[in-house]
Scaffold this motif. Structure first.
Motif, PDB file in Angstrom:
ATOM      1  N   MET A   1      48.930  47.031  34.434  1.00  0.00           N
ATOM      2  CA  MET A   1      49.964  46.412  34.054  1.00  0.00           C
ATOM      3  C   MET A   1      49.557  46.382  32.895  1.00  0.00           C
ATOM      4  N   GLU A   2      50.634  45.777  31.595  1.00  0.00           N
ATOM      5  CA  GLU A   2      49.920  44.814  31.028  1.00  0.00           C
ATOM      6  C   GLU A   2      49.619  43.777  31.100  1.00  0.00           C
ATOM      7  N   ARG A   3      48.514  43.245  30.526  1.00  0.00           N
ATOM      8  CA  ARG A   3      48.564  41.366  31.631  1.00  0.00           C
ATOM      9  C   ARG A   3      47.012  40.907  30.767  1.00  0.00           C
ATOM     10  N   VAL A   4      47.496  39.524  30.233  1.00  0.00           N
ATOM     11  CA  VAL A   4      46.300  38.568  30.256  1.00  0.00           C
ATOM     12  C   VAL A   4      45.403  38.255  30.922  1.00  0.00           C
ATOM     13  N   VAL A   5      44.018  38.683  30.949  1.00  0.00           N
ATOM     14  CA  VAL A   5      43.539  38.016  32.026  1.00  0.00           C
ATOM     15  C   VAL A   5      41.848  36.933  31.470  1.00  0.00           C
ATOM     16  N   LYS A   6      41.773  35.912  31.435  1.00  0.00           N
ATOM     17  CA  LYS A   6      41.051  34.496  31.765  1.00  0.00           C
ATOM     18  C   LYS A   6      40.332  34.190  32.523  1.00  0.00           C
ATOM     19  N   VAL A   7      38.955  34.288  31.450  1.00  0.00           N
ATOM     20  CA  VAL A   7      37.683  33.239  32.534  1.00  0.00           C
ATOM     21  C   VAL A   7      37.753  31.966  32.440  1.00  0.00           C
ATOM     22  N   TYR A   8      37.092  31.470  33.200  1.00  0.00           N
ATOM     23  CA  TYR A   8      37.015  29.886  32.724  1.00  0.00           C
ATOM     24  C   TYR A   8      35.804  29.949  33.391  1.00  0.00           C
ATOM     25  N   SER A   9      34.578  28.756  33.054  1.00  0.00           N
ATOM     26  CA  SER A   9      33.166  28.150  33.860  1.00  0.00           C
ATOM     27  C   SER A   9      34.045  27.345  34.823  1.00  0.00           C
ATOM     28  N   GLU A  10      32.958  27.285  35.451  1.00  0.00           N
ATOM     29  CA  GLU A  10      33.074  25.848  36.059  1.00  0.00           C
ATOM     30  C   GLU A  10      33.719  24.098  35.748  1.00  0.00           C
ATOM     31  N   ASP A  11      33.691  24.123  34.414  1.00  0.00           N
ATOM     32  CA  ASP A  11      34.290  22.801  34.089  1.00  0.00           C
ATOM     33  C   ASP A  11      35.339  23.125  33.085  1.00  0.00           C
ATOM     34  N   GLY A  12      36.172  24.398  33.588  1.00  0.00           N
ATOM     35  CA  GLY A  12      37.559  24.456  33.081  1.00  0.00           C
ATOM     36  C   GLY A  12      36.968  25.026  31.285  1.00  0.00           C
ATOM     37  N   GLN A  13      36.390  25.189  31.376  1.00  0.00           N
ATOM     38  CA  GLN A  13      36.071  25.799  29.683  1.00  0.00           C
ATOM     39  C   GLN A  13      36.555  27.267  29.867  1.00  0.00           C
ATOM     40  N   LEU A  14      36.993  27.973  28.931  1.00  0.00           N
ATOM     41  CA  LEU A  14      37.801  29.783  28.731  1.00  0.00           C
ATOM     42  C   LEU A  14      36.316  30.336  28.427  1.00  0.00           C
ATOM     43  N   ILE A  15      36.196  30.985  29.009  1.00  0.00           N
ATOM     44  CA  ILE A  15      34.465  31.940  28.902  1.00  0.00           C
ATOM     45  C   ILE A  15      34.861  33.246  28.148  1.00  0.00           C
ATOM     46  N   GLU A  16      36.139  33.886  28.737  1.00  0.00           N
ATOM     47  CA  GLU A  16      36.399  35.126  27.845  1.00  0.00           C
ATOM     48  C   GLU A  16      37.944  35.421  28.206  1.00  0.00           C
ATOM     49  N   GLN A  17      38.697  36.314  27.339  1.00  0.00           N
ATOM     50  CA  GLN A  17      39.978  36.522  27.154  1.00  0.00           C
ATOM     51  C   GLN A  17      39.875  38.324  26.798  1.00  0.00           C
ATOM     52  N   TYR A  18      40.982  38.446  27.645  1.00  0.00           N
ATOM     53  CA  TYR A  18      40.889  40.610  28.001  1.00  0.00           C
ATOM     54  C   TYR A  18      42.517  40.092  27.895  1.00  0.00           C
ATOM     55  N   GLU A  19      42.782  41.569  27.128  1.00  0.00           N
ATOM     56  CA  GLU A  19      43.934  41.590  26.824  1.00  0.00           C
ATOM     57  C   GLU A  19      44.131  43.228  27.018  1.00  0.00           C
ATOM     58  N   GLY A  20      45.536  44.152  27.962  1.00  0.00           N
ATOM     59  CA  GLY A  20      45.724  45.004  27.039  1.00  0.00           C
ATOM     60  C   GLY A  20      46.159  45.323  29.072  1.00  0.00           C
ATOM     61  N   LYS A  21      46.198  47.014  29.022  1.00  0.00           N
ATOM     62  CA  LYS A  21      46.531  47.339  30.552  1.00  0.00           C
ATOM     63  C   LYS A  21      45.655  47.813  31.733  1.00  0.00           C
TER      64      LYS A  21
END
Length: 97
Positions: free
Chosen positions: A44-64
């Motif tokens: 499905m069309e989604r946004v995936v956000k990956v965070y480090s242990e201290d809450g910093q955004l490491i990476e973001q992915y968008e797409g199916k």
């Protein structure tokens, strides 16, 4: 005796159909339908956000994206643009668009 059997069969069909309709109108039933659609159409069309242990955004992915997680919750994997992405031991938030 045949009439009683026909009435019993008809009653069974009505109850089974009612149960199916009821199930697919529950939140669990609607999630099950979304899971099947996601599995059969490649995600499905989604946004995936990956965070480090201290809450910093490491990476973001968008797409199916079709998400697969493990029963232990320490790994998530998905395919995006023909590439497999595997994330270990991170906080991952997925949002449906």
């Amino acid at each position: 005796m045949k009439r009683a059997g026909m009435i019993g069969s008809l009653l069974f069909i009505v109850l089974a159909a009612g149960s199916i309709i009821w199930y697919f109108n529950t939140a669990s039933g609607q999630r099950a339908v979304k899971n099947v659609i996601s599995d059969t159409t490649g995600g499905m069309e989604r946004v995936v956000k990956v965070y480090s242990e201290d809450g910093q955004l490491i990476e973001q992915y968008e797409g199916k994206i079709d998400i697969q997680d493990t029963e232990y919750g320490n790994k998530i994997l998905f395919d995006l643009d023909g590439k497999r992405i595997i994330i270990y031991n991170a906080t991952v938030i997925t949002e449906e668009k």
